[in-house]
Scaffold this motif. Sequence first.
Motif, mmCIF file in Angstrom:
data_model
loop_
_atom_site.group_PDB
_atom_site.id
_atom_site.type_symbol
_atom_site.label_atom_id
_atom_site.label_comp_id
_atom_site.label_asym_id
_atom_site.label_seq_id
_atom_site.Cartn_x
_atom_site.Cartn_y
_atom_site.Cartn_z
ATOM 1 N N VAL A 58 65.353 -17.069 -20.243
ATOM 2 C CA VAL A 58 66.756 -16.683 -20.424
ATOM 3 C C VAL A 58 66.888 -15.219 -20.820
ATOM 4 O O VAL A 58 67.563 -14.435 -20.142
ATOM 5 N N ILE A 59 66.272 -14.815 -21.932
ATOM 6 C CA ILE A 59 66.287 -13.402 -22.328
ATOM 7 C C ILE A 59 64.865 -12.968 -22.717
ATOM 8 O O ILE A 59 64.557 -12.795 -23.899
ATOM 9 N N PRO A 60 64.010 -12.816 -21.709
ATOM 10 C CA PRO A 60 62.610 -12.451 -21.965
ATOM 11 C C PRO A 60 62.446 -11.059 -22.575
ATOM 12 O O PRO A 60 61.363 -10.729 -23.062
ATOM 13 N N ASP A 61 63.517 -10.255 -22.571
ATOM 14 C CA ASP A 61 63.446 -8.929 -23.168
ATOM 15 C C ASP A 61 63.941 -8.914 -24.619
ATOM 16 O O ASP A 61 64.162 -7.847 -25.197
ATOM 17 N N ALA A 62 64.115 -10.088 -25.213
ATOM 18 C CA ALA A 62 64.569 -10.170 -26.608
ATOM 19 C C ALA A 62 63.593 -9.438 -27.519
ATOM 20 O O ALA A 62 62.379 -9.479 -27.317
ATOM 21 N N GLU A 63 64.134 -8.772 -28.520
ATOM 22 C CA GLU A 63 63.312 -7.969 -29.421
ATOM 23 C C GLU A 63 62.447 -8.822 -30.351
ATOM 24 O O GLU A 63 61.391 -8.373 -30.799
ATOM 25 N N LEU A 64 62.888 -10.032 -30.669
ATOM 26 C CA LEU A 64 62.099 -10.931 -31.526
ATOM 27 C C LEU A 64 62.087 -12.328 -30.917
ATOM 28 O O LEU A 64 63.136 -12.917 -30.667
ATOM 29 N N LYS A 65 60.880 -12.836 -30.689
ATOM 30 C CA LYS A 65 60.716 -14.178 -30.138
ATOM 31 C C LYS A 65 59.905 -15.018 -31.114
ATOM 32 O O LYS A 65 58.810 -14.622 -31.531
ATOM 33 N N LEU A 107 58.734 -25.835 -21.029
ATOM 34 C CA LEU A 107 58.571 -25.414 -22.418
ATOM 35 C C LEU A 107 57.200 -24.778 -22.590
ATOM 36 O O LEU A 107 56.179 -25.390 -22.290
ATOM 37 N N LYS A 108 57.174 -23.527 -23.066
ATOM 38 C CA LYS A 108 55.916 -22.868 -23.386
ATOM 39 C C LYS A 108 56.190 -21.674 -24.289
ATOM 40 O O LYS A 108 57.311 -21.156 -24.344
ATOM 41 N N LYS A 109 55.168 -21.251 -24.975
ATOM 42 C CA LYS A 109 55.295 -20.113 -25.874
ATOM 43 C C LYS A 109 55.250 -18.819 -25.071
ATOM 44 O O LYS A 109 54.364 -18.621 -24.241
ATOM 45 N N ALA A 110 56.221 -17.941 -25.307
ATOM 46 C CA ALA A 110 56.210 -16.632 -24.659
ATOM 47 C C ALA A 110 55.016 -15.829 -25.161
ATOM 48 O O ALA A 110 54.579 -15.984 -26.308
ATOM 49 N N ASP A 111 54.466 -14.995 -24.304
ATOM 50 C CA ASP A 111 53.272 -14.225 -24.658
ATOM 51 C C ASP A 111 53.459 -13.417 -25.940
ATOM 52 O O ASP A 111 52.546 -13.297 -26.746
ATOM 53 N N SER A 112 54.633 -12.873 -26.132
ATOM 54 C CA SER A 112 54.883 -12.023 -27.290
ATOM 55 C C SER A 112 55.537 -12.758 -28.465
ATOM 56 O O SER A 112 55.951 -12.135 -29.442
ATOM 57 N N ALA A 113 55.626 -14.084 -28.363
ATOM 58 C CA ALA A 113 56.280 -14.857 -29.426
ATOM 59 C C ALA A 113 55.378 -15.036 -30.636
ATOM 60 O O ALA A 113 54.151 -15.122 -30.524
ATOM 61 N N ILE A 114 56.002 -15.117 -31.805
ATOM 62 C CA ILE A 114 55.302 -15.401 -33.058
ATOM 63 C C ILE A 114 55.396 -16.903 -33.311
ATOM 64 O O ILE A 114 56.493 -17.453 -33.407
ATOM 65 N N GLU A 115 54.247 -17.566 -33.389
ATOM 66 C CA GLU A 115 54.241 -19.017 -33.601
ATOM 67 C C GLU A 115 54.253 -19.347 -35.090
ATOM 68 O O GLU A 115 53.482 -18.784 -35.873
ATOM 69 N N ILE A 116 55.132 -20.271 -35.469
ATOM 70 C CA ILE A 116 55.231 -20.715 -36.856
ATOM 71 C C ILE A 116 55.158 -22.235 -36.879
ATOM 72 O O ILE A 116 56.019 -22.914 -36.305
ATOM 73 N N ASN A 117 54.129 -22.766 -37.527
ATOM 74 C CA ASN A 117 54.008 -24.214 -37.701
ATOM 75 C C ASN A 117 54.750 -24.592 -38.976
ATOM 76 O O ASN A 117 54.431 -24.110 -40.062
#
Length: 218
Positions: A127-134, A182-192
């Motif tokens: 949807v917005i892959p250019d978002a500044e924070l993922k 559903l998948k994690k974007a390459d630049s996303a920060i994962e939080i469990n």
Amino acid sequence: MSKINITIDGPAAAGKSTIAKIVANHLNYKYLDTGAMYRAVTLYSLNLSESLTESNITDAKINFSESGDVFLNDTNVTKDIRNSEVTNKVSSIASIDFVRDYLVDMQREIAADKGIVMDGRDIGTVVIPDAELKIYLTASPEIRAKRRLIEEARGNNITLDNLIKEIIARDESDMNREHSPLKKADSAIEINTDNMTIDEVASAILNYARERINDNVL
């Protein structure tokens, strides 16, 4: 102050909507619950006397009140879109290309002016892959099932074991669908979030957000 877009993706019942609302409120940003949009279209399709098509989907008008209530063609469906019939059908509806195209266009238009917190399953990737924070939120199926039981206060006698099975099946469907899985974007920060409170998760995301906002100003 310069504004950014924030995406929060993750599987069902990972706490995305709750956290996204808190983050948006703290930053004075707009919040968009994309999952509710797909649920609204699913409810619309269930109420149709014919199959959902590329032609009649445009008759599904979705709006949100200031308080976050969901309206489908001017009817408040906030509670209706959370029933088990919609829950069990939404993944298959969301996998339809023309459904995603219809809603993604809406979502991108809303995000164009920045200052949006948007949660879903493919926001940071499609949807917005250019978002500044993922952000990508995760939690075990057991934890998510317990949260869903509390959240919905289900009165239909569903057991925790059955709800865990539903969530696992939903994960499989969301991750393996052909269109926008559903998948994690390459630049996303994962939080469990298994061992974190709502406030702790929100605080962590807000810290990341403020860093990105400052970077965006420089």
